[in-house]
Design an enzyme around this catalytic site. Structure first.
Site, PDB file in Angstrom:
ATOM      1  N   HIS A  43      66.457  42.613  90.285  1.00  0.00           N
ATOM      2  CA  HIS A  43      66.197  43.530  91.391  1.00  0.00           C
ATOM      3  C   HIS A  43      64.734  43.936  91.287  1.00  0.00           C
ATOM      4  O   HIS A  43      64.223  44.161  90.185  1.00  0.00           O
ATOM      5  CB  HIS A  43      67.106  44.759  91.274  1.00  0.00           C
ATOM      6  CG  HIS A  43      67.090  45.623  92.495  1.00  0.00           C
ATOM      7  ND1 HIS A  43      66.066  46.506  92.770  1.00  0.00           N
ATOM      8  CD2 HIS A  43      67.966  45.736  93.522  1.00  0.00           C
ATOM      9  CE1 HIS A  43      66.324  47.126  93.905  1.00  0.00           C
ATOM     10  NE2 HIS A  43      67.465  46.680  94.391  1.00  0.00           N
ATOM     11  N   PRO A  44      64.014  44.036  92.398  1.00  0.00           N
ATOM     12  CA  PRO A  44      62.584  44.338  92.310  1.00  0.00           C
ATOM     13  C   PRO A  44      62.273  45.773  91.881  1.00  0.00           C
ATOM     14  O   PRO A  44      61.133  46.060  91.501  1.00  0.00           O
ATOM     15  CB  PRO A  44      62.085  44.086  93.742  1.00  0.00           C
ATOM     16  CG  PRO A  44      63.289  44.234  94.603  1.00  0.00           C
ATOM     17  CD  PRO A  44      64.445  43.755  93.784  1.00  0.00           C
TER      18      PRO A  44
END
Length: 384
Positions: free
Chosen positions: A231-232
């Site tokens: 996930h960024p």
């Protein structure tokens, strides 16, 4: 005993002029919800009849996307056939087309021509970049739209470079937005008696699917980068290695991380200055990955997931397509249906996924043979 409600789009007639994927995907969703979809094909058949994969000479791709529809072949350059089409539109509720902008005007079957026959018509035009604008006339395929929307720039790893999503999501999500727009416009038409022209662009639709990346760009002014399966923003939120394969772990809260640390028998990680909040965990992601994979070493994926599940944490195996479609979850939800086709045999497909309360689900109707319903459809038009 309460009588089950009819399917939500029961009684809605859709004239489907679309081809290949975005438009047919849209109209398949409408058919799944009970609409009567009349597919207009050329005399040679819609393009995707000739696209693989094939079985016994039949395109499975076409048959999946055109379930629940009736087929009539018309030459839209022929005045008589064009008039037949306009007669069908006169008694329809919806038209869906995905020609390049300007083609329907040249053929005399654009929104204005349709509206002249039927003021309440909802006319959806699907294209790569919209009916107007600097790129309106540009050729668009899913790959092109994925590349230009930015989604490829944030998919993959630094080593892989920009990566296309594993399915034609530029087409399919546009089909979803078109179906949503049509349903919304039908509600407005019921109230006002007036239809409208819907301009649905693949480029716009893909941009609408980037809320996280857009938020990152606004907050930091830095263009989001590829981070693989991570996930960024939140960590740990990725695939991790156990002894016999990969597992997914998804944690996006302080409480969740604290529970993970205790489950791992590493409570000291909670107060480790590298991991004390989400932003720090993301900054120090390689170090945290090392800790998680050291804990998972010596355990199978099943053993890891059993521990995560007992702790109330989100984790899973990584299924392939066959496993997902054949899973007990998919069977229970009833999302995979099938029909018998006279040439292709048994064809399975994933129906539209929304459960409409107590509404009855439309009976499964197979995909049509080319021009199979020609006389039936024109006979209905003449009878009105």
């Amino acid at each position: 005993m309460t009588t089950p409600a009819l399917p939500p789009l029961d009684g809605i007639r859709v004239v489907d002029l679309s081809r290949v994927l975005a438009g047919p995907f849209c109209t398949a969703l409408l058919a799944d919800a009970g609409a009567d979809v009349v597919k207009i094909e050329s005399k040679a058949g819609e393009d995707s009849r000739h696209l693989g994969p094939f079985r016994d000479g039949e395109s499975i791709y076409f048959n999946v996307l055109n379930r629940g529809k009736r087929s009539i072949a018309l030459d839209l350059k022929d005045p008589e056939d064009r008039e037949s089409l306009l007669q069908l539109i006169a008694d329809a509720d919806v038209v869906v087309e995905n020609f390049r902008p300007g083609v329907t005007t040249r053929l005399g079957i654009d929104y204005e021509a349709a509206r002249a026959r039927n003021p309440r018509i909802v006319y959806a035009s699907i294209s790569g970049f919209g009916q107007k604008g600097p790129m309106a006339g540009a050729a668009a395929y899913d790959l092109v739209v994925q590349a230009l929307s930015g989604v490829m720039s944030i998919t993959g790893t630094e080593e892989s470079g920009p990566t296309r999503l594993g399915e034609s999501f530029g087409d399919t999500i546009t089909g979803v937005f078109a179906a949503w727009g049509i349903s919304t416009a039908l509600l407005a038409a019921r109230t006002t008696g007036e239809g409208q022209h819907l301009d649905v662009a693949m480029f716009d639709s893909m941009l609408a699917m980037l809320p996280t990346a857009h938020s990152q760009l606004q907050a930091s002014g830095v263009t989001p980068k590829r981070v693989g399966n991570r996930h960024p923003v939140s960590t740990p939120f990725d695939t991790y290695r156990a002894d016999d394969g990969l597992f997914v772990l998804a944690i996006a809260s302080e409480k969740g991380f604290q529970t993970l640390a205790r489950t791992m028998g590493r409570e000291e990680l909670i107060t480790d200055p590298r991991f004390m909040e989400d932003a720090l965990r993301t900054e120090n992601e390689p170090a945290l990955r090392k800790e998680i994979e050291a804990w998972a070493a010596g355990r199978t994926v099943a053993q890891v997931l059993e521990l995560l599940d007992a702790a109330g944490l989100a984790g899973s195996e990584v299924w392939n397509v066959e496993q997902a479609l054949g899973s007990e979850q998919a069977r229970y939800r009833g999302v995979v249906e099938s029909f018998e086709h006279p040439a292709a045999g048994t064809v399975s497909y994933v129906r539209q996924p929304v459960v409409f309360g107590e509404s009855t689900r439309p009976a499964v109707r197979r995909s049509p043979l080319l021009d199979e319903h020609h006389d039936e459809i024109l006979g209905e038009a003449r009878a009105r």
